[in-house]
Write an enzyme that holds these catalytic residues in place. Structure first.
Site: not given
Length: 187
Positions: A114, A141, A164-165, A182
């Site tokens: 949004h 989870g 987020t990336k 790692k």
């Protein structure tokens, strides 16, 4: 002039209270409610219903209740797909999931965003960006995967992470926001 559904499909800003958009979501809500009402003691009925919801699927899929989505037909899963309880996939845009993927409980995969401005939010605008998850992925989870993210092959996402990336192949990521921890061995 484009309809709101055409804008949605084209990855543009769309009015999410549009009747055609709302009808798509209402259909998905009804099917998810039916899926979630099926007893866990009837896995064949659960599998048949989830196949009715998904856009495409491979062999050996298992989805535990509760499950909720925005559309369903934008969800495409490969072979040996397994989820635990309380999965949410907001599939305004396509969500493509590869083979041999396990998803832990209380996970959310989101393709809708949004506006960052109050004015834009007051206009009830949304915009979809696809999510892609590769093969041989384990998502722990309570993970959150944000719009537009691609997760590579042979990836582990630690419990509670917020992705987020993009995540490269053969990587363990964890944290908020998720960061590489790692490299993982290739077998």
């Amino acid at each position: 002039m484009k309809t709101e559904l055409q804008k949605l499909e084209d990855g543009e800003w769309y009015y999410f209270l549009d009747p055609a958009v709302a009808a798509r979501k209402a259909r998905a809500a009804k099917l998810c409610q039916e899926f979630n009402a099926i007893p866990a003691t009837d896995p064949d009925a659960q599998t048949a219903k989830i196949k009715e919801i998904f856009g495409s699927y491979g062999k050996n899929i298992s989805v535990q209740a509760t499950f909720n989505c925005d559309y369903g037909k934008n969800i495409h899963v490969g072979d040996d797909f397994l989820t635990n309880y309380n999965l949410i996939i907001l599939d305004i845009a396509p969500v493509t999931i590869g083979n041999h993927v396990m998803i832990g409980p209380n996970t959310g995969i989101y393709t809708v965003n949004h506006p960052m401005t109050a004015k834009g939010r007051r206009q009830y605008l949304g915009k979809g960006s696809p999510v892609t998850i590769g093969n041989d992925v384990w998502i722990g989870g309570s993970v959150t995967i944000l719009p537009g993210v691609t997760i590579g092959n042979n990836v582990v996402v630690g419990a509670g992470a917020v992705v987020t990336k993009d995540v490269p192949d053969n990587t363990l990521v964890a944290g908020v926001p998720a960061k590489p921890i790692k490299k993982l061995a290739v077998e």
